[in-house]
Design an enzyme around this catalytic site. Structure first.
Site, mmCIF file in Angstrom:
data_model
loop_
_atom_site.group_PDB
_atom_site.id
_atom_site.type_symbol
_atom_site.label_atom_id
_atom_site.label_comp_id
_atom_site.label_asym_id
_atom_site.label_seq_id
_atom_site.Cartn_x
_atom_site.Cartn_y
_atom_site.Cartn_z
ATOM 1 N N LYS A 183 -2.639 6.433 1.385
ATOM 2 C CA LYS A 183 -2.404 6.864 2.763
ATOM 3 C C LYS A 183 -1.373 7.985 2.728
ATOM 4 O O LYS A 183 -0.165 7.749 2.707
ATOM 5 C CB LYS A 183 -1.912 5.667 3.595
ATOM 6 C CG LYS A 183 -2.522 5.643 4.979
ATOM 7 C CD LYS A 183 -2.298 4.341 5.701
ATOM 8 C CE LYS A 183 -2.647 4.490 7.149
ATOM 9 N NZ LYS A 183 -4.084 4.668 7.405
ATOM 10 N N ARG A 210 0.834 -1.209 0.000
ATOM 11 C CA ARG A 210 0.000 0.000 0.000
ATOM 12 C C ARG A 210 0.864 1.252 0.000
ATOM 13 O O ARG A 210 0.552 2.241 -0.669
ATOM 14 C CB ARG A 210 -0.948 -0.030 1.195
ATOM 15 C CG ARG A 210 -1.984 1.070 1.157
ATOM 16 C CD ARG A 210 -3.038 0.873 2.232
ATOM 17 N NE ARG A 210 -2.476 0.947 3.566
ATOM 18 C CZ ARG A 210 -3.148 0.676 4.690
ATOM 19 N NH1 ARG A 210 -4.420 0.301 4.621
ATOM 20 N NH2 ARG A 210 -2.570 0.778 5.869
HETATM 21 C C1 LIG Z 1 -5.192 3.839 7.686
HETATM 22 C C2 LIG Z 1 -6.592 4.122 7.271
HETATM 23 C C3 LIG Z 1 -7.614 3.163 7.434
HETATM 24 C C4 LIG Z 1 -7.413 1.849 8.131
HETATM 25 O O1 LIG Z 1 -6.508 1.007 7.466
HETATM 26 P P1 LIG Z 1 -5.849 -0.235 8.209
HETATM 27 O O2 LIG Z 1 -4.893 -0.753 7.205
HETATM 28 O O3 LIG Z 1 -6.927 -1.198 8.511
HETATM 29 O O4 LIG Z 1 -5.204 0.287 9.452
HETATM 30 C C5 LIG Z 1 -8.881 3.483 6.956
HETATM 31 N N1 LIG Z 1 -9.147 4.678 6.384
HETATM 32 C C6 LIG Z 1 -8.193 5.624 6.232
HETATM 33 C C7 LIG Z 1 -8.558 6.907 5.590
HETATM 34 C C8 LIG Z 1 -6.879 5.369 6.670
HETATM 35 O O5 LIG Z 1 -5.953 6.320 6.517
#
Ligand SMILES: *Cc1c(COP(=O)(O)O)cnc(C)c1O
Length: 347
Positions: free
Chosen positions: A186, A84
């Site tokens: 992210k 990711r």
């Molecule tokens: C990090 C994040 C999540 C959750 O992702 P995980 O991989 O399950 O920790 C969900 N939504 C957003 C906008 C995020 O930044």
């Protein structure tokens, strides 16, 4: 060594930054990453003209390392964080940090900070925060010529201190992600603009915002930092999807979908309208992400006249969310069989 833990009140840690012994750093220059190394220097020195300060080239990840019942130090699916982060970097014209190296760096930095990994049963974890910034100088709008990759780790307390009490969300008046924008990566930039809506929600007495799709304001997307899940009266798990690719691909959500499948649940992954939620189609709701795994949602408020309550999860976590949560945390803790090979052993 592994047994000599730091003298911290593990069960009473909060979610704040505590400096540990080491971070991992690597730098990208002239088209290549250097070897990378552990460092005990927790500051970064940058030019005032570094790309991060002007055009916001930053991507990050979040995962946790923790101790299982048999005393092993492990983390959960770091390969998906690596993938990711590479996708996030590519979207912002940043060089990807190679997957195998990412996993190795997580291993190195957690092992070097083994004394900071909370003991089994404390509820606390070592939060692992990989991130990358444009570090090279750039004044005209362009990708930075150099990048700094770093992983910091910090011990954090249990997410739920007073038990799993369902939270109340509000429908956001702002949008989180543009259609085909950056909602699926992210990046810090997605959080900068979410701070005001989040603080407004808190000032209004709500735990979080639930964002609708910004194109039609018809479909439910997610909150600022967690994906959303619903359960129908017949037990079907309903996982909202986006027509416009603006939902972040949560690793917890993807894992929970697999867990639901393993449990024999029926799963629907499809766009979900806010009207459907308002129609009373769902009996449970939850948010999912690394920190809490699942946070039960009892109520969603749109305005003074419109609120949705989830009857099976209003005062305490509902049965389906509870089962999903217990199964995934059981796999994480080593109490249940890890048949998909998700738990990654560090030492
Ligand atoms: C990090 C994040 C999540 C959750 O992702 P995980 O991989 O399950 O920790 C969900 N939504 C957003 C906008 C995020 O930044």
């Amino acid at each position: 060594m592994a047994g000599e833990k730091k003298d911290l009140d593990w069960s009473n840690l909060d979610f704040s930054y505590h400096k540990t012994d080491y971070s991992f750093v690597a730098n990208w220059k002239d088209g290549a990453w250097d070897e990378g190394a552990l460092t005990s220097d927790h500051n970064i020195s940058l030019s005032e003209c570094a790309g991060i300060f002007h055009y916001c080239q930053e991507v990050f990840e979040g995962l946790k390392a923790y101790t299982t019942e048999d005393g092993s130090i492990v983390c959960f699916r770091p390969d998906l964080n690596a993938e990711r982060m590479a996708d996030s970097a590519t979207r912002l014209e940043m060089p990807a940090f190679p997957k195998e190296r990412f996993i190795d760096a997580v291993k190195q930095v957690v092992a070097a900070n083994a004394a900071w990994v909370p003991p089994f049963g404390s509820g606390a974890t070592l939060y692992v925060r990989p991130f990358m910034i444009g570090s090279g100088e750039v004044i005209g709008v362009a990708p930075a010529p150099e990048y700094h990759f770093r992983i910091l780790v910090t011990p954090v307390g249990p997410y739920f201190k007073g038990g799993l009490k369902p939270i109340t969300l509000c429908i956001a008046k702002y949008d989180r992600a543009a259609p085909h924008g950056t909602g699926n990566i992210k990046a810090g930039l997605n959080y900068a603009m979410s701070l005001k809506p989040t603080m407004d929600a808190h000032r209004g007495g709500f735990a979080e915002n639930l964002y609708l799709d910004s194109q039609s304001r018809t479909y439910v997307e997610e909150t600022g930092g967690a994906n959303v899940l619903f359960v129908k009266a017949d037990g079907t798990l309903v996982v909202p999807q986006s027509h416009t690719d603006s939902i972040l691909p949560s690793i917890t959500r993807r894992s929970l979908v697999q867990v639901a499948e393993d449990l024999g649940m029926t799963i629907e992954q499809r766009p979900v309208t806010w009207d459907e939620v308002k129609s009373g189609a769902f009996v449970e709701c939850g948010l999912c992400g690394t920190a809490a795994v699942i946070s039960p949602v009892g109520t969603i408020v749109e305005d003074e006249n419109t609120k949705v309550e989830f009857p099976q999860g209003l005062t305490e976590i509902g049965p389906a969310m509870k089962k999903l949560r217990e199964t995934l945390t059981g796999i994480q803790d080593g109490a249940l069989e890890d048949k998909h090979g998700w738990v990654f052993k560090i030492q």
